[in-house]
Scaffold this motif. Structure first.
Motif, PDB file in Angstrom:
ATOM      1  N   VAL A   1      46.222   6.859  36.628  1.00  0.00           N
ATOM      2  CA  VAL A   1      46.356   8.127  37.341  1.00  0.00           C
ATOM      3  C   VAL A   1      45.107   8.304  38.189  1.00  0.00           C
ATOM      4  CG1 VAL A   1      46.584  10.632  37.136  1.00  0.00           C
ATOM      5  CG2 VAL A   1      47.755   9.136  35.502  1.00  0.00           C
ATOM      6  N   ALA A   2      45.269   8.268  39.502  1.00  0.00           N
ATOM      7  CA  ALA A   2      44.144   8.418  40.416  1.00  0.00           C
ATOM      8  C   ALA A   2      43.842   9.896  40.652  1.00  0.00           C
ATOM      9  CB  ALA A   2      44.474   7.739  41.749  1.00  0.00           C
ATOM     10  N   PRO A   3      42.625  10.226  41.097  1.00  0.00           N
ATOM     11  CA  PRO A   3      42.344  11.614  41.488  1.00  0.00           C
ATOM     12  C   PRO A   3      43.380  12.089  42.505  1.00  0.00           C
ATOM     13  CG  PRO A   3      40.322  10.333  41.422  1.00  0.00           C
ATOM     14  CD  PRO A   3      41.448   9.347  41.240  1.00  0.00           C
ATOM     15  N   SER A   4      43.773  13.367  42.382  1.00  0.00           N
ATOM     16  CA  SER A   4      44.818  13.936  43.229  1.00  0.00           C
ATOM     17  C   SER A   4      44.361  15.280  43.770  1.00  0.00           C
ATOM     18  CB  SER A   4      46.103  14.129  42.413  1.00  0.00           C
ATOM     19  OG  SER A   4      45.895  15.114  41.405  1.00  0.00           O
ATOM     20  N   PRO A   5      45.056  15.824  44.755  1.00  0.00           N
ATOM     21  CA  PRO A   5      44.696  17.157  45.249  1.00  0.00           C
ATOM     22  C   PRO A   5      44.713  18.225  44.161  1.00  0.00           C
ATOM     23  CG  PRO A   5      46.153  16.068  46.801  1.00  0.00           C
ATOM     24  CD  PRO A   5      46.094  15.196  45.587  1.00  0.00           C
ATOM     25  N   ALA A   6      45.656  18.094  43.211  1.00  0.00           N
ATOM     26  CA  ALA A   6      45.734  19.088  42.128  1.00  0.00           C
ATOM     27  C   ALA A   6      44.578  18.928  41.138  1.00  0.00           C
ATOM     28  CB  ALA A   6      47.066  18.955  41.398  1.00  0.00           C
TER      29      ALA A   6
ATOM     30  N   PRO B   1      41.369  16.751  41.497  1.00  0.00           N
ATOM     31  CA  PRO B   1      40.559  15.784  42.245  1.00  0.00           C
ATOM     32  C   PRO B   1      39.414  15.159  41.467  1.00  0.00           C
ATOM     33  CG  PRO B   1      40.010  18.024  42.891  1.00  0.00           C
ATOM     34  CD  PRO B   1      41.210  18.124  41.997  1.00  0.00           C
ATOM     35  N   LEU B   2      39.038  15.735  40.328  1.00  0.00           N
ATOM     36  CA  LEU B   2      37.913  15.228  39.552  1.00  0.00           C
ATOM     37  C   LEU B   2      38.345  14.315  38.413  1.00  0.00           C
ATOM     38  CD1 LEU B   2      35.931  18.594  39.239  1.00  0.00           C
ATOM     39  CD2 LEU B   2      35.830  16.893  41.077  1.00  0.00           C
ATOM     40  N   TYR B   3      39.653  14.120  38.271  1.00  0.00           N
ATOM     41  CA  TYR B   3      40.215  13.476  37.071  1.00  0.00           C
ATOM     42  C   TYR B   3      40.885  12.159  37.409  1.00  0.00           C
ATOM     43  CZ  TYR B   3      43.653  12.733  33.323  1.00  0.00           C
ATOM     44  OH  TYR B   3      44.426  12.196  32.323  1.00  0.00           O
ATOM     45  N   GLU B   4      40.676  11.144  36.554  1.00  0.00           N
ATOM     46  CA  GLU B   4      41.448   9.912  36.627  1.00  0.00           C
ATOM     47  C   GLU B   4      41.644   9.385  35.218  1.00  0.00           C
ATOM     48  OE1 GLU B   4      39.650   6.507  38.482  1.00  0.00           O
ATOM     49  OE2 GLU B   4      37.613   7.205  38.015  1.00  0.00           O
ATOM     50  N   ALA B   5      42.638   8.491  35.056  1.00  0.00           N
ATOM     51  CA  ALA B   5      42.965   8.026  33.709  1.00  0.00           C
ATOM     52  C   ALA B   5      43.634   6.662  33.755  1.00  0.00           C
ATOM     53  CB  ALA B   5      43.880   9.034  33.014  1.00  0.00           C
ATOM     54  N   LEU B   6      43.558   5.968  32.620  1.00  0.00           N
ATOM     55  CA  LEU B   6      44.289   4.736  32.366  1.00  0.00           C
ATOM     56  C   LEU B   6      45.132   4.951  31.116  1.00  0.00           C
ATOM     57  CD1 LEU B   6      41.300   2.282  32.834  1.00  0.00           C
ATOM     58  CD2 LEU B   6      43.278   2.379  34.363  1.00  0.00           C
ATOM     59  N   GLY B   7      46.250   4.214  30.991  1.00  0.00           N
ATOM     60  CA  GLY B   7      47.058   4.449  29.807  1.00  0.00           C
ATOM     61  C   GLY B   7      48.069   3.368  29.524  1.00  0.00           C
TER      62      GLY B   7
ATOM     63  N   VAL C   1      30.403  22.110  39.449  1.00  0.00           N
ATOM     64  CA  VAL C   1      30.124  22.942  38.276  1.00  0.00           C
ATOM     65  C   VAL C   1      30.784  24.305  38.467  1.00  0.00           C
ATOM     66  CG1 VAL C   1      28.335  24.127  36.959  1.00  0.00           C
ATOM     67  CG2 VAL C   1      27.980  21.756  37.692  1.00  0.00           C
ATOM     68  N   GLY C   2      31.538  24.718  37.444  1.00  0.00           N
ATOM     69  CA  GLY C   2      32.253  25.981  37.507  1.00  0.00           C
ATOM     70  C   GLY C   2      33.690  25.842  37.933  1.00  0.00           C
ATOM     71  N   SER C   3      34.085  24.647  38.372  1.00  0.00           N
ATOM     72  CA  SER C   3      35.466  24.437  38.809  1.00  0.00           C
ATOM     73  C   SER C   3      36.284  23.844  37.670  1.00  0.00           C
ATOM     74  CB  SER C   3      35.502  23.520  40.032  1.00  0.00           C
ATOM     75  OG  SER C   3      35.012  22.229  39.705  1.00  0.00           O
ATOM     76  N   SER C   4      37.568  23.612  37.947  1.00  0.00           N
ATOM     77  CA  SER C   4      38.481  23.093  36.939  1.00  0.00           C
ATOM     78  C   SER C   4      38.528  21.577  36.988  1.00  0.00           C
ATOM     79  CB  SER C   4      39.888  23.661  37.167  1.00  0.00           C
ATOM     80  OG  SER C   4      40.818  23.091  36.279  1.00  0.00           O
ATOM     81  N   GLY C   5      38.356  20.923  35.819  1.00  0.00           N
ATOM     82  CA  GLY C   5      38.509  19.479  35.735  1.00  0.00           C
ATOM     83  C   GLY C   5      39.970  19.094  35.637  1.00  0.00           C
ATOM     84  N   VAL C   6      40.724  19.824  34.834  1.00  0.00           N
ATOM     85  CA  VAL C   6      42.179  19.708  34.749  1.00  0.00           C
ATOM     86  C   VAL C   6      42.733  21.122  34.637  1.00  0.00           C
ATOM     87  CG1 VAL C   6      44.120  18.997  33.292  1.00  0.00           C
ATOM     88  CG2 VAL C   6      42.276  17.394  33.743  1.00  0.00           C
ATOM     89  N   GLN C   7      43.778  21.397  35.408  1.00  0.00           N
ATOM     90  CA  GLN C   7      44.342  22.736  35.461  1.00  0.00           C
ATOM     91  C   GLN C   7      44.992  23.134  34.145  1.00  0.00           C
ATOM     92  OE1 GLN C   7      46.915  22.256  38.883  1.00  0.00           O
ATOM     93  NE2 GLN C   7      45.359  23.085  40.262  1.00  0.00           N
TER      94      GLN C   7
END
Length: 306
Positions: A81-86, A88-94, A169-175
């Protein structure tokens, strides 16, 4: 109340002692009803293995993007899962099913894991699958049902990275979201906070502070439907608290591969009429995607009285 390693009150998410059963069954049932989440302590996953796995997680998520993109989906969102507009700070493997030796081997092959990485991933996959099955058995037992209802359900595995910077800092990492499946085991970052759970009684988000050597368990949307409303799903989010990289490991007990999800007959009576129509996990996952309702709202569309 939850107590941290120093003995001070840290949050209100309940802590369940895996060595305390059957005495913990009532507290477990209450945690599922009131919170939809709890922390497990005194489990059987060695702390040394948890530390080793976090090292591997960082190594894999630091690889070039072209390597990470080899981690392809089995179902939507089960691979890279690449960073996305929703988010943008998050990525993952699975990988889709951590209980499958073949799936674990495929995951390692896709990422060209080293022999040491493969050894750690294999041991962790075995132990975390044992833990998620053990917790699901305790959940069924807390309702007076068979302990072996979930043995064939697939368990998706995901390693997460949050690329926090001074500007974020202060923003959302995952909604804000709920998990779509039955339950989630999370090995959180040992030093970097940011995970928050919703207190259903107040609607406020409660920080879940790092506690090394423990796991957080969230109930998802399928748990609320399967339990006929006796348990609740939990809304949660990740907030950027400091400008450092944050990593975590999540294992999801999804739902049956083909059979419909519905409340067992023992949980349906005149005082507890059936709340949801039968549905498969895949149908529900697609419903969440198509409606873009990621915080449990899609369950209302499957109400039996709608």
């Amino acid at each position: 109340m939850e107590v941290d390693g120093g003995g001070e009150t840290a949050a209100v998410v309940p802590a369940i002692d895996m060595r305390g059963f059957p005495g913990e069954l009532t507290r477990l049932r209450e945690a599922c009803h009131l919170w939809g989440c709890f922390r497990v302590v005194n489990h059987e996953v060695p702390q040394e293995l948890m530390v080793q796995m976090k090292v591997v997680v960082r190594e894999l998520l630091d690889m070039p993007e072209e390597v990470k993109r080899r981690n392809t989906d089995v179902i939507a969102g089960s691979g890279y899962v690449a960073p996305s507009p929703a988010n943008p700070l998050y990525e993952a493997l699975g990988l889709y099913d951590v209980g499958s030796l073949d799936a674990v081997a495929t995951f390692c092959n896709q990422l060209h894991a080293t022999p040491l990485q493969r050894e750690v991933i294999g041991k962790y996959a075995e132990k975390i699958h044992e833990l998620i099955m053990g917790i699901s058995e305790k959940l069924a037992e807390s309702l007076g049902l068979s302990r072996y209802l979930f043995r064939q359900w697939p368990c998706q595995f995901r390693i997460n990275k949050y690329n926090f910077t001074p500007e974020t800092v202060g923003s959302s990492g995952v909604q804000i979201h709920t998990d779509s499946g039955f339950l989630t085991i999370l090995q959180d970052d040992e030093t970097v906070g940011g995970l928050e759970m919703m207190d259903r009684s107040s609607g406020e988000f409660v920080p879940v502070d790092p506690w090394p050597g423990t796991f957080i368990v969230n109930l998802g949307d399928l748990a609320e439907a399967w339990s006929n409303g006796r348990w609740c799903n939990v809304k949660h989010r990740v907030q950027c608290k400091q400008a450092v990289v944050r990593v975590s490991i999540a294992t999801f007990l999804l739902g049956p591969k083909e059979e419909a999800v519905e409340a067992p007959p023992e949980l349906v009576d005149s005082e507890h009429p059936r709340l949801y129509v039968p549905f498969t996990y895949e149908e529900y996952r697609e419903l969440r995607i198509s409606t873009k309702q990621q915080a449990g709202e899609a369950l209302a569309l499957l109400r039996a009285d709608s």
